[in-house]
Design a protein around this motif. Sequence first.
Motif, PDB file in Angstrom:
ATOM      1  N   GLU A  32      45.727  38.743  28.534  1.00 19.42           N
ATOM      2  CA  GLU A  32      45.406  37.687  29.485  1.00 19.42           C
ATOM      3  C   GLU A  32      44.620  38.257  30.655  1.00 19.42           C
ATOM      4  O   GLU A  32      44.781  39.425  31.013  1.00 19.42           O
ATOM      5  CB  GLU A  32      46.686  37.031  30.001  1.00 19.42           C
ATOM      6  CG  GLU A  32      47.454  36.293  28.913  1.00 19.42           C
ATOM      7  CD  GLU A  32      48.689  35.600  29.445  1.00 19.42           C
ATOM      8  OE1 GLU A  32      48.863  35.515  30.681  1.00 19.42           O
ATOM      9  OE2 GLU A  32      49.483  35.136  28.622  1.00 19.42           O
ATOM     10  N   VAL A  33      43.800  37.419  31.240  1.00 22.85           N
ATOM     11  CA  VAL A  33      43.063  37.777  32.455  1.00 22.85           C
ATOM     12  C   VAL A  33      43.956  37.429  33.636  1.00 22.85           C
ATOM     13  O   VAL A  33      44.538  36.341  33.694  1.00 22.85           O
ATOM     14  CB  VAL A  33      41.730  37.004  32.544  1.00 22.85           C
ATOM     15  CG1 VAL A  33      41.021  37.292  33.851  1.00 22.85           C
ATOM     16  CG2 VAL A  33      40.843  37.344  31.350  1.00 22.85           C
ATOM     17  N   GLY A  34      44.087  38.371  34.564  1.00 23.47           N
ATOM     18  CA  GLY A  34      44.918  38.147  35.743  1.00 23.47           C
ATOM     19  C   GLY A  34      44.177  37.393  36.832  1.00 23.47           C
ATOM     20  O   GLY A  34      42.998  37.060  36.707  1.00 23.47           O
ATOM     21  N   ALA A  35      44.886  37.147  37.917  1.00 23.68           N
ATOM     22  CA  ALA A  35      44.293  36.484  39.077  1.00 23.68           C
ATOM     23  C   ALA A  35      43.316  37.437  39.757  1.00 23.68           C
ATOM     24  O   ALA A  35      43.527  38.653  39.757  1.00 23.68           O
ATOM     25  CB  ALA A  35      45.391  36.075  40.050  1.00 23.68           C
ATOM     26  N   PRO A  36      42.244  36.905  40.341  1.00 22.89           N
ATOM     27  CA  PRO A  36      41.294  37.768  41.046  1.00 22.89           C
ATOM     28  C   PRO A  36      42.001  38.622  42.104  1.00 22.89           C
ATOM     29  O   PRO A  36      42.956  38.190  42.745  1.00 22.89           O
ATOM     30  CB  PRO A  36      40.335  36.782  41.710  1.00 22.89           C
ATOM     31  CG  PRO A  36      40.430  35.550  40.878  1.00 22.89           C
ATOM     32  CD  PRO A  36      41.865  35.494  40.406  1.00 22.89           C
ATOM     33  N   PHE A  37      41.520  39.843  42.239  1.00 19.74           N
ATOM     34  CA  PHE A  37      42.042  40.790  43.221  1.00 19.74           C
ATOM     35  C   PHE A  37      40.842  41.318  43.982  1.00 19.74           C
ATOM     36  O   PHE A  37      40.144  42.211  43.510  1.00 19.74           O
ATOM     37  CB  PHE A  37      42.802  41.908  42.506  1.00 19.74           C
ATOM     38  CG  PHE A  37      43.416  42.924  43.431  1.00 19.74           C
ATOM     39  CD1 PHE A  37      44.521  42.602  44.201  1.00 19.74           C
ATOM     40  CD2 PHE A  37      42.883  44.197  43.526  1.00 19.74           C
ATOM     41  CE1 PHE A  37      45.094  43.541  45.047  1.00 19.74           C
ATOM     42  CE2 PHE A  37      43.443  45.138  44.376  1.00 19.74           C
ATOM     43  CZ  PHE A  37      44.550  44.815  45.135  1.00 19.74           C
ATOM     44  N   GLY A  38      40.560  40.737  45.147  1.00 17.58           N
ATOM     45  CA  GLY A  38      39.340  41.077  45.873  1.00 17.58           C
ATOM     46  C   GLY A  38      38.144  40.748  44.994  1.00 17.58           C
ATOM     47  O   GLY A  38      38.083  39.667  44.402  1.00 17.58           O
ATOM     48  N   PRO A  39      37.213  41.688  44.845  1.00 18.89           N
ATOM     49  CA  PRO A  39      36.034  41.419  44.018  1.00 18.89           C
ATOM     50  C   PRO A  39      36.278  41.647  42.524  1.00 18.89           C
ATOM     51  O   PRO A  39      35.355  41.545  41.718  1.00 18.89           O
ATOM     52  CB  PRO A  39      35.010  42.422  44.552  1.00 18.89           C
ATOM     53  CG  PRO A  39      35.836  43.590  44.992  1.00 18.89           C
ATOM     54  CD  PRO A  39      37.117  42.979  45.541  1.00 18.89           C
ATOM     55  N   PHE A  40      37.512  41.953  42.149  1.00 18.66           N
ATOM     56  CA  PHE A  40      37.815  42.329  40.771  1.00 18.66           C
ATOM     57  C   PHE A  40      38.570  41.226  40.032  1.00 18.66           C
ATOM     58  O   PHE A  40      39.347  40.480  40.622  1.00 18.66           O
ATOM     59  CB  PHE A  40      38.656  43.609  40.743  1.00 18.66           C
ATOM     60  CG  PHE A  40      38.031  44.743  41.496  1.00 18.66           C
ATOM     61  CD1 PHE A  40      36.884  45.362  41.020  1.00 18.66           C
ATOM     62  CD2 PHE A  40      38.573  45.181  42.688  1.00 18.66           C
ATOM     63  CE1 PHE A  40      36.299  46.404  41.722  1.00 18.66           C
ATOM     64  CE2 PHE A  40      37.997  46.219  43.398  1.00 18.66           C
ATOM     65  CZ  PHE A  40      36.853  46.833  42.913  1.00 18.66           C
ATOM     66  N   LEU A  41      38.361  41.198  38.727  1.00 12.49           N
ATOM     67  CA  LEU A  41      39.116  40.314  37.845  1.00 12.49           C
ATOM     68  C   LEU A  41      39.842  41.228  36.861  1.00 12.49           C
ATOM     69  O   LEU A  41      39.214  41.862  36.011  1.00 12.49           O
ATOM     70  CB  LEU A  41      38.173  39.348  37.129  1.00 12.49           C
ATOM     71  CG  LEU A  41      38.814  38.142  36.457  1.00 12.49           C
ATOM     72  CD1 LEU A  41      39.665  37.349  37.440  1.00 12.49           C
ATOM     73  CD2 LEU A  41      37.739  37.249  35.879  1.00 12.49           C
ATOM     74  N   PRO A  42      41.174  41.355  36.989  1.00 15.84           N
ATOM     75  CA  PRO A  42      41.904  42.364  36.224  1.00 15.84           C
ATOM     76  C   PRO A  42      42.370  41.895  34.841  1.00 15.84           C
ATOM     77  O   PRO A  42      42.686  40.733  34.622  1.00 15.84           O
ATOM     78  CB  PRO A  42      43.122  42.644  37.113  1.00 15.84           C
ATOM     79  CG  PRO A  42      43.361  41.346  37.812  1.00 15.84           C
ATOM     80  CD  PRO A  42      42.006  40.720  38.006  1.00 15.84           C
TER      81      PRO A  42
END
Length: 130
Positions: A32-42
């Motif tokens: 799964e793709v996580g919630a955005p973290f700053g400019p990153f998509l984890p």
Amino acid sequence: MTLPQVQLNHTVIHSSDRSASARFLAGILGLEVGAPFGPFLPVDLANGVTLDFYQAPEGPIQGQHYAFLVRDEDFDPMIDRLEAAGVTYFADPGHTRPHEVNSLFGGRGAYFDDPDGHNMEIMTVPYQRP
């Protein structure tokens, strides 16, 4: 001499569209793709490493290689998802043997490109170094 305990925690994957790239790889790997973290998509991996997809500024993306050790029972579903997505996979990193799987080190492996040309690898047995 005792070596320090060092582990890879995260790595940044440059992409032209972080959302599309993260969804693509997560979908193939069954993650799964996580919630955005700053400019990153984890995208979090099972061993605690995070792939942080980053929307690179305009310009060419320098292709990198990312190898994923997967369970044998997860390998065929990943190949099925590649085929369903119309993505060609290869038995070799040079992409000369399409729609084939390798049997390196007694396991199975395949290579495929992500939307930005990163050479992704899935393998069921880690490389065995001398």
